[in-house]
Design an enzyme around this catalytic site. Sequence first.
Site, PDB file in Angstrom:
ATOM      1  N   ASP A  14       1.448   6.335  -8.579  1.00 40.44           N
ATOM      2  CA  ASP A  14       0.171   6.805  -9.119  1.00 40.44           C
ATOM      3  C   ASP A  14      -0.851   7.044  -8.009  1.00 40.44           C
ATOM      4  O   ASP A  14      -0.891   6.317  -7.006  1.00 40.44           O
ATOM      5  CB  ASP A  14      -0.356   5.739 -10.090  1.00 40.44           C
ATOM      6  CG  ASP A  14      -1.653   6.129 -10.746  1.00 40.44           C
ATOM      7  OD1 ASP A  14      -1.659   7.125 -11.480  1.00 40.44           O
ATOM      8  OD2 ASP A  14      -2.667   5.440 -10.514  1.00 40.44           O
ATOM      9  N   GLU A  19       2.479  11.355  -7.750  1.00 37.19           N
ATOM     10  CA  GLU A  19       1.381  12.036  -8.419  1.00 37.19           C
ATOM     11  C   GLU A  19       0.357  12.351  -7.330  1.00 37.19           C
ATOM     12  O   GLU A  19      -0.473  11.517  -6.977  1.00 37.19           O
ATOM     13  CB  GLU A  19       0.753  11.166  -9.503  1.00 37.19           C
ATOM     14  CG  GLU A  19      -0.304  11.930 -10.296  1.00 37.19           C
ATOM     15  CD  GLU A  19      -1.450  11.065 -10.782  1.00 37.19           C
ATOM     16  OE1 GLU A  19      -2.165  11.504 -11.689  1.00 37.19           O
ATOM     17  OE2 GLU A  19      -1.654   9.958 -10.249  1.00 37.19           O
TER      18      GLU A  19
END
Length: 789
Positions: free
Chosen positions: A464, A517
Amino acid sequence: MSLLARLLPLLMVFRSTSPEKAAPVTVRDIDLPVLLPEETVTDLETGPFGTAPGPGAQPPAPEPAGPAAALDPADRERLLSGAHHDPHALLGAHPVAGGVVFRALRPLAEAVAVSVDGTRAALDDLGDGLFGAVLPLDGVPREYTLLVTYQGVEHEAEDPYRFLPALGDFDLHLITEGRHEQLWKALGAEPMEHQGVTGTRFTVWAPNARGVRVVGGFNCWNGTGHPMRSLGSSGVWELFLPAVGEGELYKFEITRPDGGRNVRADPMARRTEVPPATASIVHASHHEWGDAEWMERRPRRQVHTAPFSVYEVHLPSWRPGLSYRELAEELPRYVRDLGFTHVELMPVAEHPFGGSWGYQITGFYAPTSRMGTPDDFKHLIDALHRAGIGVIMDWVPAHFPRDDWALAEFDGRPLYEHGDPDRAAHPDWGTLEFDYGRREVRNFLVANATYWCEEFHIDGLRVDAVASMLYLDYSREEGRWTPNVHGGREDLAAVAFLQEMNATVYRRNPGVVTIAEESTAWDGVTRPTSDGGLGFGLKWNMGWMHDSLVYMSKDPVHRKYHHNEMTFSMVYAYSENYVLPISHDEVVHGKQALVSKMPGDWWQQRASHRAYLGYMWAHPGKQLLFMGQEFAQGAEWSEAHGPDWWLLDPAYGAEHDHRGVRDLVRDLNRLYREVPALWQRDCDPGGFAWVVGDAWEDNVFAFLRYDEEGRPLLAVSNFSPVVRHEYRIGVPDDVPAWREVLNTDALRYGGSDVGNPGPVHPDYPGAHGRPASVVLTVPPLATVWLRPA
């Protein structure tokens, strides 16, 4: 000759060592069990108290010499205040002039005695829970127990301070170097047998602490009697506690450099209490894996040239109230029925606030206890693997929350976070960023990545917020960040960390994939680390997601002005290895659910939703779809109640409204698996060719996908509500006939059932630069796929 006399020359050698090169050494530093007889540490000719008892005789109990057991006032104060670095040098049994001194720290005890070979000797009450006496022994006993009296009841217990360190020198060396790739086996709470005694080894990294004590249910949360010892320059504190086992609650009480104290959960805890409770739990796994076939096959599967369609799930809300074991009965069956190859779990590591969806983690090594134990979570992964479904897990190494019982200023000073407050504070989320330049912090995170893969058989990590890690000026105003040594904005320490993490995960866990990401145009996210890249296997294509949703949100009459939003992705499609993500981020915070983004009435919205999914599954790159979007849920996702499953109830309304969309997703995944052209050359520019990329007036797109054998699939999308009759599209001239294998406008999906039911034969002249062409009926707001008949 007594043992002490024999050891004195050795002690003199150790004590003469330069203090810069070695810490002072006591008798405890010498491996007594190696040097001494098996039964007790005594002179060879005498009994345990220095006399030679006759056959069957019991030696008399000695008279304790209480004052000789008293501690130096400074040592006593430090010990009682929890600020002593080596309590084992004071407590336990040690040779002194006149015998062996025994000391125990037992708060609230009425009396303490020591038992050696069945012989009992009382210890004097030295005040403040300290007990001690000098016994006329010729050597330190190998084994003894304490007899502790509370409220008139005597309890026999092992003395934690008679044990050697339960953590090896090599472990400490690797921790100090920041290279312990199985850190979870060295730090934390480890149930074990040590020197023949069952208990738990507690270890924690707190280099700035003046002292550390273990507190828990086993000592009524009073750590006075359980101070830990510092293991040299490693910054690690250790204590083996006999009789403490699985299921015990615990924390660490840390004396800060300023003398204050705070109680912290274990950063390496493998199990925790259910939030909002925050204690760590001693845990050992007993799960027996049943996924051997999956794990044996996994290294042979290359994700870049294999089907990879992902169903993203927020476990606590997918079926609210279900445990891991209950989810294991439902989730694999549902995902397998829809044909997804993988599930991606939003963060499952422990987090205090459910509304963070798991993205503000306090227990990096513990799956959230909200749905069960770590073994229960393993059971769920096992069930998914046995169903043929891979498991991706969201992993969050970018930041952590400021909770004062967790990682923030863990030992009284910035430790896991950067020492510069501007560098430590994450400007967007009110959290703290990790200090990637500190080797022990990098080790904590790198080991954590491989921990989930090795201990839980996770098949991939979606990392993330990578962009927030890569840039020193991320969301920071001018003057609130400092350039790197080259004058740039790149965080070189974070780059090195990500490279190390990826290289380590891939080396240790063949077949696992890491996914970034990363929302910027950072060069080389999926390039190998050997070539200077970050080393990820895949990257979320945030550009495609944003551009395509902008296009789809426009009224069809205006889409022609945004035609390039749908074609631009192919300009950079092969710069990285991409995943096309319609994730949870796109269906919350006022962004609307996917179907609700589409303009028009309910029929047009569903039609555009279906056409978009057909376009997405045919586009180069892997696919990811968030739960609820597979049946066109109209409401934004809420972690409080999860997907609106009631929409699939036949009693709700029209048969094809929502179940038809779900049937389409099932067929998309079935065909996707069956047609190598859709996945085999995702990372190869030769696997794609535009046919119609400039029909902006028509809102039409058409392209070919090829497999390694050159076999094609033709995908045609019409994003206008008008049927395109006799629409000519160029095709290769080596295919005698084409057959429609997917039509998102089919009646069973809720469409108008316009299409091409029979074989479509190419004719001449060609079109769009192709030698041949086919004439199609292209349904409104629909995508059709055709294959050679």
